[in-house]
Scaffold this motif. Sequence first.
Motif, PDB file in Angstrom:
ATOM      1  N   GLY A  90     -79.335  10.363  68.301  1.00  8.89           N
ATOM      2  CA  GLY A  90     -78.824   9.081  68.764  1.00  8.89           C
ATOM      3  C   GLY A  90     -78.008   8.385  67.702  1.00  8.89           C
ATOM      4  O   GLY A  90     -77.532   9.004  66.762  1.00  8.89           O
ATOM      5  N   THR A  91     -77.852   7.078  67.900  1.00  5.35           N
ATOM      6  CA  THR A  91     -77.109   6.279  66.936  1.00  5.35           C
ATOM      7  C   THR A  91     -78.042   5.234  66.325  1.00  5.35           C
ATOM      8  O   THR A  91     -79.100   4.925  66.882  1.00  5.35           O
ATOM      9  N   CYS A  92     -77.619   4.730  65.175  1.00  2.00           N
ATOM     10  CA  CYS A  92     -78.332   3.599  64.589  1.00  2.00           C
ATOM     11  C   CYS A  92     -77.319   2.652  63.983  1.00  2.00           C
ATOM     12  O   CYS A  92     -76.184   3.026  63.697  1.00  2.00           O
ATOM     13  N   GLY A  93     -77.757   1.410  63.807  1.00  2.00           N
ATOM     14  CA  GLY A  93     -76.958   0.457  63.055  1.00  2.00           C
ATOM     15  C   GLY A  93     -77.332   0.590  61.583  1.00  2.00           C
ATOM     16  O   GLY A  93     -78.516   0.702  61.252  1.00  2.00           O
ATOM     17  N   GLY A  94     -76.341   0.597  60.699  1.00  2.00           N
ATOM     18  CA  GLY A  94     -76.628   0.708  59.273  1.00  2.00           C
ATOM     19  C   GLY A  94     -77.270  -0.569  58.748  1.00  2.00           C
ATOM     20  O   GLY A  94     -76.874  -1.672  59.121  1.00  2.00           O
ATOM     21  N   PHE A 159     -86.003  -5.043  70.070  1.00  2.83           N
ATOM     22  CA  PHE A 159     -84.960  -6.023  70.419  1.00  2.83           C
ATOM     23  C   PHE A 159     -83.616  -5.611  69.835  1.00  2.83           C
ATOM     24  O   PHE A 159     -83.497  -5.463  68.617  1.00  2.83           O
ATOM     25  N   PHE A 160     -82.614  -5.412  70.683  1.00  2.26           N
ATOM     26  CA  PHE A 160     -81.269  -5.149  70.175  1.00  2.26           C
ATOM     27  C   PHE A 160     -80.685  -6.435  69.608  1.00  2.26           C
ATOM     28  O   PHE A 160     -80.077  -6.434  68.533  1.00  2.26           O
ATOM     29  N   TYR A 161     -80.865  -7.543  70.335  1.00  4.30           N
ATOM     30  CA  TYR A 161     -80.316  -8.828  69.902  1.00  4.30           C
ATOM     31  C   TYR A 161     -81.382  -9.577  69.123  1.00  4.30           C
ATOM     32  O   TYR A 161     -82.280 -10.180  69.694  1.00  4.30           O
ATOM     33  N   GLY A 178     -81.522   2.230  58.464  1.00 10.17           N
ATOM     34  CA  GLY A 178     -80.830   1.805  59.678  1.00 10.17           C
ATOM     35  C   GLY A 178     -81.798   1.266  60.711  1.00 10.17           C
ATOM     36  O   GLY A 178     -83.027   1.362  60.551  1.00 10.17           O
ATOM     37  N   VAL A 179     -81.218   0.685  61.772  1.00 11.55           N
ATOM     38  CA  VAL A 179     -82.031   0.152  62.864  1.00 11.55           C
ATOM     39  C   VAL A 179     -81.628   0.828  64.172  1.00 11.55           C
ATOM     40  O   VAL A 179     -80.434   1.040  64.427  1.00 11.55           O
ATOM     41  N   GLU A 180     -82.618   1.217  64.949  1.00 11.00           N
ATOM     42  CA  GLU A 180     -82.384   1.775  66.282  1.00 11.00           C
ATOM     43  C   GLU A 180     -83.565   1.373  67.145  1.00 11.00           C
ATOM     44  O   GLU A 180     -84.260   0.417  66.797  1.00 11.00           O
ATOM     45  N   MET A 181     -83.799   2.043  68.263  1.00 11.84           N
ATOM     46  CA  MET A 181     -84.798   1.507  69.189  1.00 11.84           C
ATOM     47  C   MET A 181     -85.786   2.540  69.744  1.00 11.84           C
ATOM     48  O   MET A 181     -86.516   2.225  70.685  1.00 11.84           O
ATOM     49  N   GLU A 182     -85.816   3.750  69.189  1.00 15.47           N
ATOM     50  CA  GLU A 182     -86.652   4.782  69.823  1.00 15.47           C
ATOM     51  C   GLU A 182     -87.476   5.671  68.884  1.00 15.47           C
ATOM     52  O   GLU A 182     -88.503   6.208  69.298  1.00 15.47           O
ATOM     53  N   VAL A 203     -74.641   6.869  62.261  1.00 11.74           N
ATOM     54  CA  VAL A 203     -74.478   5.425  62.066  1.00 11.74           C
ATOM     55  C   VAL A 203     -73.251   4.963  62.869  1.00 11.74           C
ATOM     56  O   VAL A 203     -72.124   5.372  62.587  1.00 11.74           O
ATOM     57  N   SER A 204     -73.488   4.134  63.888  1.00 13.46           N
ATOM     58  CA  SER A 204     -72.407   3.727  64.800  1.00 13.46           C
ATOM     59  C   SER A 204     -71.840   2.355  64.467  1.00 13.46           C
ATOM     60  O   SER A 204     -70.755   1.995  64.927  1.00 13.46           O
ATOM     61  N   ASP A 205     -72.580   1.567  63.696  1.00 20.28           N
ATOM     62  CA  ASP A 205     -72.170   0.201  63.353  1.00 20.28           C
ATOM     63  C   ASP A 205     -72.969  -0.192  62.115  1.00 20.28           C
ATOM     64  O   ASP A 205     -73.905   0.516  61.733  1.00 20.28           O
ATOM     65  N   HIS A 206     -72.582  -1.286  61.489  1.00 19.30           N
ATOM     66  CA  HIS A 206     -73.328  -1.704  60.296  1.00 19.30           C
ATOM     67  C   HIS A 206     -73.617  -3.188  60.373  1.00 19.30           C
ATOM     68  O   HIS A 206     -72.724  -3.973  60.698  1.00 19.30           O
ATOM     69  N   LEU A 207     -74.875  -3.562  60.093  1.00 25.41           N
ATOM     70  CA  LEU A 207     -75.260  -4.965  60.270  1.00 25.41           C
ATOM     71  C   LEU A 207     -74.717  -5.879  59.183  1.00 25.41           C
ATOM     72  O   LEU A 207     -74.627  -7.088  59.391  1.00 25.41           O
ATOM     73  N   THR A 208     -74.373  -5.323  58.020  1.00 25.53           N
ATOM     74  CA  THR A 208     -73.877  -6.205  56.949  1.00 25.53           C
ATOM     75  C   THR A 208     -72.489  -5.833  56.451  1.00 25.53           C
ATOM     76  O   THR A 208     -71.946  -6.520  55.598  1.00 25.53           O
ATOM     77  N   GLN A 218     -65.821   6.645  70.684  1.00 25.54           N
ATOM     78  CA  GLN A 218     -66.049   7.351  69.411  1.00 25.54           C
ATOM     79  C   GLN A 218     -67.511   7.748  69.265  1.00 25.54           C
ATOM     80  O   GLN A 218     -67.822   8.824  68.763  1.00 25.54           O
ATOM     81  N   ARG A 219     -68.403   6.847  69.739  1.00 27.24           N
ATOM     82  CA  ARG A 219     -69.837   7.160  69.645  1.00 27.24           C
ATOM     83  C   ARG A 219     -70.140   8.471  70.351  1.00 27.24           C
ATOM     84  O   ARG A 219     -70.979   9.247  69.925  1.00 27.24           O
ATOM     85  N   GLU A 220     -69.460   8.693  71.498  1.00 23.47           N
ATOM     86  CA  GLU A 220     -69.765   9.882  72.304  1.00 23.47           C
ATOM     87  C   GLU A 220     -69.306  11.169  71.652  1.00 23.47           C
ATOM     88  O   GLU A 220     -69.852  12.224  71.890  1.00 23.47           O
TER      89      GLU A 220
HETATM   90  N1  ADE Z   1     -78.262   1.499  67.846  1.00 23.21           N
HETATM   91  C1  ADE Z   1     -77.034   1.559  67.326  1.00 23.21           C
HETATM   92  N2  ADE Z   1     -76.733   0.424  66.678  1.00 23.21           N
HETATM   93  C2  ADE Z   1     -77.817  -0.377  66.810  1.00 23.21           C
HETATM   94  C3  ADE Z   1     -78.115  -1.668  66.382  1.00 23.21           C
HETATM   95  N3  ADE Z   1     -77.226  -2.366  65.687  1.00 23.21           N
HETATM   96  N4  ADE Z   1     -79.316  -2.188  66.692  1.00 23.21           N
HETATM   97  C4  ADE Z   1     -80.200  -1.470  67.396  1.00 23.21           C
HETATM   98  N5  ADE Z   1     -79.968  -0.249  67.834  1.00 23.21           N
HETATM   99  C5  ADE Z   1     -78.788   0.302  67.544  1.00 23.21           C
END
Ligand code: ADE
Length: 236
Positions: A90-94, A159-161, A178-182, A203-208, A218-220
Amino acid sequence: MATPHNTAEPGDIAPLVLMPGDPRRAARIAEGFLTDATLVSEVRGIGAWTGTWNGTPMSVMASGMGIASLSIYATELYRFYGVQRICRVGTCGGLSPDVDVRDVVVAASAHTNNGCASLPVPGASLSMTASFDMLRAAVDASRASGATTHVGSVFSSDFFYTTRPEVTEGLIKVGTLGVEMEAAGLYGCAMAEGKEALAVLTVSDHLTKDGTDMSAAQRETSFSSALEIAAAALTA
Ligand code: ADE
């Protein structure tokens, strides 16, 4: 015997399963990564396919989003379909400043705010931990893949948000990649069923770090290294 969420017959699903979150990604893995993949279940739009990878039987089935959804599919695969190993792809946020978008994160462990760590044994917070044999194989495969790979802990959030920046800050301070949900839910299901699991995340995005997010398209397509690493971990 079918389950409420899977109409495959026993034997239709291989002992080794790739598990992306997104059902469309599962279909793409079946078409483009597995050989001769056949659709074996499609309850609620969650397709499951079985084919081979480098000659070894392998299935792919999506988890949906979040630990609640993943735990249904993973538990049924382990408990009723003889599945031995599941690898989340899967993906995660950095979170860590050392991690960049497009890097690969191999989750040795997963912190969580979900009850899967605190509910099974009263008074204890359980460690959500990857299979050592799968983890070792993933690390070996990642060195060969050329992808920039990080091995360590992730945070599996319900929680995503998020509304609490201090949680993000605290997780970064203790070195969370990183952060993800599973992932924590998958590791908890594997622990409960006496089976094995690993999560290999792009890593699909970065929180900071600003301006580096991947688009949905692109994620796909940008996680072929993670897939190779995941398949190597499953077949080790
Ligand atoms: N999966 C990918 N990016 C994420 C994010 N920023 N927060 C939670 N799950 C994610």
